[in-house]
Design a protein around this motif. Structure first.
Motif, short mmCIF file in Angstrom:
data_model
loop_
_atom_site.label_atom_id
_atom_site.label_comp_id
_atom_site.label_asym_id
_atom_site.label_seq_id
_atom_site.Cartn_x
_atom_site.Cartn_y
_atom_site.Cartn_z
N TYR A 170 -19.16 14.52 -22.02
CA TYR A 170 -19.62 15.60 -22.89
C TYR A 170 -19.26 16.93 -22.24
CZ TYR A 170 -22.32 11.97 -25.21
OH TYR A 170 -22.68 10.85 -25.88
N ASN A 171 -18.56 17.76 -22.99
CA ASN A 171 -18.20 19.11 -22.53
C ASN A 171 -18.35 20.08 -23.69
OD1 ASN A 171 -17.42 18.45 -19.85
ND2 ASN A 171 -15.44 17.73 -20.61
N ASP A 172 -18.55 21.33 -23.37
CA ASP A 172 -18.58 22.35 -24.42
C ASP A 172 -17.14 22.61 -24.83
OD1 ASP A 172 -18.76 24.59 -26.04
OD2 ASP A 172 -20.29 25.56 -24.80
N LEU A 173 -16.80 22.19 -26.03
CA LEU A 173 -15.43 22.30 -26.54
C LEU A 173 -15.29 23.43 -27.55
CD1 LEU A 173 -14.68 18.50 -27.03
CD2 LEU A 173 -14.11 19.94 -25.06
N GLY A 174 -16.26 24.32 -27.60
CA GLY A 174 -16.21 25.42 -28.53
C GLY A 174 -16.75 25.04 -29.90
N LYS A 175 -16.46 25.89 -30.87
CA LYS A 175 -17.02 25.69 -32.21
C LYS A 175 -16.19 24.78 -33.09
CE LYS A 175 -19.36 30.13 -32.34
NZ LYS A 175 -19.48 31.43 -33.01
N ASN A 176 -14.90 24.63 -32.83
CA ASN A 176 -14.04 23.89 -33.76
C ASN A 176 -13.74 22.46 -33.34
OD1 ASN A 176 -12.52 23.66 -36.15
ND2 ASN A 176 -10.64 24.04 -35.01
N VAL A 177 -13.58 22.18 -32.06
CA VAL A 177 -13.21 20.84 -31.61
C VAL A 177 -14.47 19.99 -31.46
CG1 VAL A 177 -12.12 19.47 -29.79
CG2 VAL A 177 -11.13 21.67 -30.47
N MET A 178 -14.51 18.87 -32.15
CA MET A 178 -15.67 17.97 -32.10
C MET A 178 -15.53 16.96 -30.96
SD MET A 178 -16.31 17.43 -36.15
CE MET A 178 -17.95 16.75 -35.95
N GLY A 179 -14.31 16.57 -30.69
CA GLY A 179 -14.08 15.60 -29.63
C GLY A 179 -12.61 15.24 -29.57
N TYR A 180 -12.27 14.50 -28.53
CA TYR A 180 -10.90 14.00 -28.42
C TYR A 180 -10.87 12.76 -27.56
CZ TYR A 180 -10.73 16.58 -23.95
OH TYR A 180 -10.97 17.06 -22.70
N ARG A 181 -9.79 12.06 -27.70
CA ARG A 181 -9.55 10.86 -26.90
C ARG A 181 -8.25 11.07 -26.15
NH1 ARG A 181 -5.23 7.35 -28.38
NH2 ARG A 181 -5.31 5.49 -27.16
N THR A 182 -8.26 10.73 -24.89
CA THR A 182 -7.03 10.79 -24.11
C THR A 182 -6.61 9.38 -23.74
OG1 THR A 182 -8.17 11.02 -22.00
CG2 THR A 182 -7.59 13.05 -23.14
N ASN A 183 -5.34 9.23 -23.53
CA ASN A 183 -4.80 7.95 -23.09
C ASN A 183 -3.76 8.28 -22.02
OD1 ASN A 183 -3.86 5.38 -22.76
ND2 ASN A 183 -2.96 5.21 -24.79
N LEU A 184 -4.19 8.25 -20.78
CA LEU A 184 -3.30 8.56 -19.68
C LEU A 184 -3.02 7.29 -18.89
CD1 LEU A 184 -5.01 11.86 -18.49
CD2 LEU A 184 -2.96 11.63 -19.89
N PHE A 185 -1.75 6.95 -18.81
CA PHE A 185 -1.31 5.74 -18.10
C PHE A 185 -2.03 4.49 -18.61
CE2 PHE A 185 -0.98 9.33 -15.09
CZ PHE A 185 0.41 9.41 -15.03
N GLY A 186 -2.27 4.46 -19.92
CA GLY A 186 -2.89 3.29 -20.54
C GLY A 186 -4.40 3.23 -20.42
#
Length: 162
Positions: free
Chosen positions: A35-51
Protein backbone atom coordinates in the motif's frame (compact mmCIF):
# COMPACT_ATOMS: atom_id res chain seq x y z
CA UNK A 1 -8.56 -15.21 -23.55
CA UNK A 2 -12.15 -16.45 -23.67
CA UNK A 3 -14.63 -15.47 -20.98
CA UNK A 4 -15.25 -19.12 -20.01
CA UNK A 5 -11.52 -19.58 -19.43
CA UNK A 6 -11.38 -16.49 -17.22
CA UNK A 7 -14.40 -17.75 -15.24
CA UNK A 8 -12.78 -21.16 -14.80
CA UNK A 9 -9.52 -19.64 -13.53
CA UNK A 10 -11.39 -17.48 -11.00
CA UNK A 11 -13.68 -20.32 -9.89
CA UNK A 12 -10.78 -22.75 -9.47
CA UNK A 13 -8.90 -20.25 -7.30
CA UNK A 14 -11.94 -19.77 -5.07
CA UNK A 15 -12.45 -23.53 -4.74
CA UNK A 16 -8.79 -24.19 -3.98
CA UNK A 17 -8.34 -21.46 -1.37
CA UNK A 18 -11.95 -21.20 -0.07
CA UNK A 19 -12.12 -17.43 -0.51
CA UNK A 20 -12.94 -14.95 -3.22
CA UNK A 21 -11.19 -12.09 -1.42
CA UNK A 22 -8.44 -11.05 -3.84
CA UNK A 23 -6.15 -9.77 -1.07
CA UNK A 24 -6.37 -13.12 0.73
CA UNK A 25 -5.83 -14.93 -2.57
CA UNK A 26 -2.67 -12.93 -3.20
CA UNK A 27 -1.39 -14.01 0.19
CA UNK A 28 -2.18 -17.66 -0.62
CA UNK A 29 -0.45 -17.34 -3.99
CA UNK A 30 2.63 -15.60 -2.59
CA UNK A 31 1.93 -12.36 -4.44
CA UNK A 32 2.93 -9.43 -2.22
CA UNK A 33 0.38 -6.64 -1.85
CA UNK A 34 1.78 -3.25 -0.85
CA UNK A 35 0.00 0.00 0.00
CA UNK A 36 1.38 3.38 -1.07
CA UNK A 37 -0.08 6.81 -1.62
CA UNK A 38 -0.46 6.82 -5.40
CA UNK A 39 -2.21 10.16 -5.65
CA UNK A 40 -5.77 10.84 -6.67
CA UNK A 41 -5.93 9.06 -10.04
CA UNK A 42 -4.02 5.77 -9.76
CA UNK A 43 -5.93 3.09 -7.84
CA UNK A 44 -3.29 0.41 -8.08
CA UNK A 45 -0.92 -1.47 -10.31
CA UNK A 46 0.69 -4.81 -10.79
CA UNK A 47 4.31 -5.30 -11.68
CA UNK A 48 5.93 -8.34 -13.17
CA UNK A 49 9.69 -8.16 -12.87
CA UNK A 50 11.69 -11.22 -13.88
CA UNK A 51 8.53 -13.33 -13.66
CA UNK A 52 7.70 -12.23 -10.11
CA UNK A 53 4.40 -10.38 -9.64
CA UNK A 54 3.53 -7.88 -6.95
CA UNK A 55 0.56 -5.57 -6.50
CA UNK A 56 0.56 -2.03 -5.17
CA UNK A 57 -2.74 -0.53 -4.01
CA UNK A 58 -3.36 3.13 -3.32
CA UNK A 59 -3.51 3.68 0.44
CA UNK A 60 -6.29 6.23 -0.17
CA UNK A 61 -8.77 3.54 -1.31
CA UNK A 62 -11.71 2.36 0.77
CA UNK A 63 -11.67 -1.34 1.67
CA UNK A 64 -14.22 -2.05 -1.09
CA UNK A 65 -12.18 -0.15 -3.67
CA UNK A 66 -9.00 -1.93 -2.53
CA UNK A 67 -10.74 -5.27 -2.92
CA UNK A 68 -11.93 -4.78 -6.49
CA UNK A 69 -8.71 -3.02 -7.51
CA UNK A 70 -6.71 -5.95 -6.17
CA UNK A 71 -9.07 -8.31 -8.02
CA UNK A 72 -8.40 -6.42 -11.25
CA UNK A 73 -4.62 -6.52 -10.73
CA UNK A 74 -4.74 -10.20 -9.76
CA UNK A 75 -6.58 -10.73 -13.04
CA UNK A 76 -3.56 -9.42 -14.92
CA UNK A 77 -1.42 -11.97 -13.11
CA UNK A 78 -3.74 -14.95 -13.47
CA UNK A 79 -4.53 -14.20 -17.12
CA UNK A 80 -0.81 -14.28 -17.86
CA UNK A 81 -0.43 -10.71 -19.03
CA UNK A 82 3.21 -10.08 -19.77
CA UNK A 83 3.27 -6.29 -19.40
CA UNK A 84 5.84 -4.95 -16.99
CA UNK A 85 3.31 -2.76 -15.16
CA UNK A 86 -0.47 -2.53 -15.49
CA UNK A 87 -2.12 0.51 -13.90
CA UNK A 88 -5.76 0.89 -12.93
CA UNK A 89 -6.64 4.57 -13.05
CA UNK A 90 -9.90 6.09 -11.87
CA UNK A 91 -10.28 7.74 -15.27
CA UNK A 92 -10.12 4.35 -17.02
CA UNK A 93 -13.02 2.93 -14.99
CA UNK A 94 -15.50 4.67 -17.20
CA UNK A 95 -13.97 3.87 -20.56
CA UNK A 96 -15.79 0.87 -21.96
CA UNK A 97 -12.85 -1.33 -22.88
CA UNK A 98 -14.27 -4.44 -24.51
CA UNK A 99 -11.09 -6.26 -25.55
CA UNK A 100 -7.48 -6.78 -24.54
CA UNK A 101 -5.74 -7.08 -21.20
CA UNK A 102 -7.81 -4.45 -19.36
CA UNK A 103 -11.02 -6.16 -20.48
CA UNK A 104 -9.72 -9.53 -19.29
CA UNK A 105 -8.60 -8.11 -15.92
CA UNK A 106 -12.02 -6.49 -15.39
CA UNK A 107 -13.79 -9.73 -16.34
CA UNK A 108 -11.58 -11.65 -13.92
CA UNK A 109 -12.40 -9.23 -11.10
CA UNK A 110 -16.13 -9.63 -11.75
CA UNK A 111 -15.94 -13.43 -12.04
CA UNK A 112 -13.92 -13.61 -8.83
CA UNK A 113 -16.50 -11.56 -6.94
CA UNK A 114 -19.34 -13.68 -8.33
CA UNK A 115 -17.58 -17.00 -7.70
CA UNK A 116 -18.38 -17.58 -4.04
CA UNK A 117 -21.76 -15.92 -3.94
CA UNK A 118 -25.09 -17.66 -4.12
CA UNK A 119 -27.28 -15.63 -6.42
CA UNK A 120 -30.58 -17.07 -5.18
CA UNK A 121 -31.20 -14.34 -2.61
CA UNK A 122 -30.48 -11.39 -4.89
CA UNK A 123 -33.02 -9.12 -6.40
CA UNK A 124 -33.91 -9.46 -10.05
CA UNK A 125 -32.28 -6.25 -11.24
CA UNK A 126 -28.77 -5.78 -12.53
CA UNK A 127 -28.17 -3.04 -9.99
CA UNK A 128 -29.36 -5.33 -7.19
CA UNK A 129 -26.95 -8.07 -8.21
CA UNK A 130 -24.05 -5.61 -8.41
CA UNK A 131 -24.81 -4.02 -5.05
CA UNK A 132 -25.32 -7.36 -3.33
CA UNK A 133 -21.88 -8.56 -4.34
CA UNK A 134 -20.11 -5.16 -4.06
CA UNK A 135 -19.33 -5.02 -7.75
CA UNK A 136 -18.98 -1.35 -8.68
CA UNK A 137 -21.53 0.04 -11.12
CA UNK A 138 -18.80 0.92 -13.63
CA UNK A 139 -18.10 -2.83 -13.94
CA UNK A 140 -21.61 -3.71 -15.22
CA UNK A 141 -20.39 -4.06 -18.85
CA UNK A 142 -17.95 -6.76 -17.69
CA UNK A 143 -20.64 -8.97 -16.13
CA UNK A 144 -21.80 -11.88 -18.25
CA UNK A 145 -25.49 -11.18 -17.71
CA UNK A 146 -26.58 -14.25 -19.67
CA UNK A 147 -24.59 -16.42 -17.27
CA UNK A 148 -25.87 -14.56 -14.20
CA UNK A 149 -29.47 -14.88 -15.37
CA UNK A 150 -28.97 -18.61 -15.96
CA UNK A 151 -27.52 -18.98 -12.45
CA UNK A 152 -30.44 -17.05 -10.93
CA UNK A 153 -32.96 -19.26 -12.71
CA UNK A 154 -31.10 -22.44 -11.74
CA UNK A 155 -30.96 -21.37 -8.09
CA UNK A 156 -34.63 -20.35 -8.06
CA UNK A 157 -35.69 -23.69 -9.54
CA UNK A 158 -33.50 -25.65 -7.10
CA UNK A 159 -35.04 -23.75 -4.18
CA UNK A 160 -38.63 -24.34 -5.24
CA UNK A 161 -40.72 -27.29 -4.17
CA UNK A 162 -41.98 -27.99 -7.70
Amino acid sequence: MQRKTIRKIATNLVKEFQTNDPIELCECLGIPVHYNDLGKNVMGYRTNLFGVSSIVLNSRLSSTEAKYTCGHELGHDRCGHEDNADYLRKSSLYSRILYGTEYEANCFMVELMLAENSLDDYVDTKEGVLQSISIPMWAAPYVDWTYVKKELLTNQMAGSNI
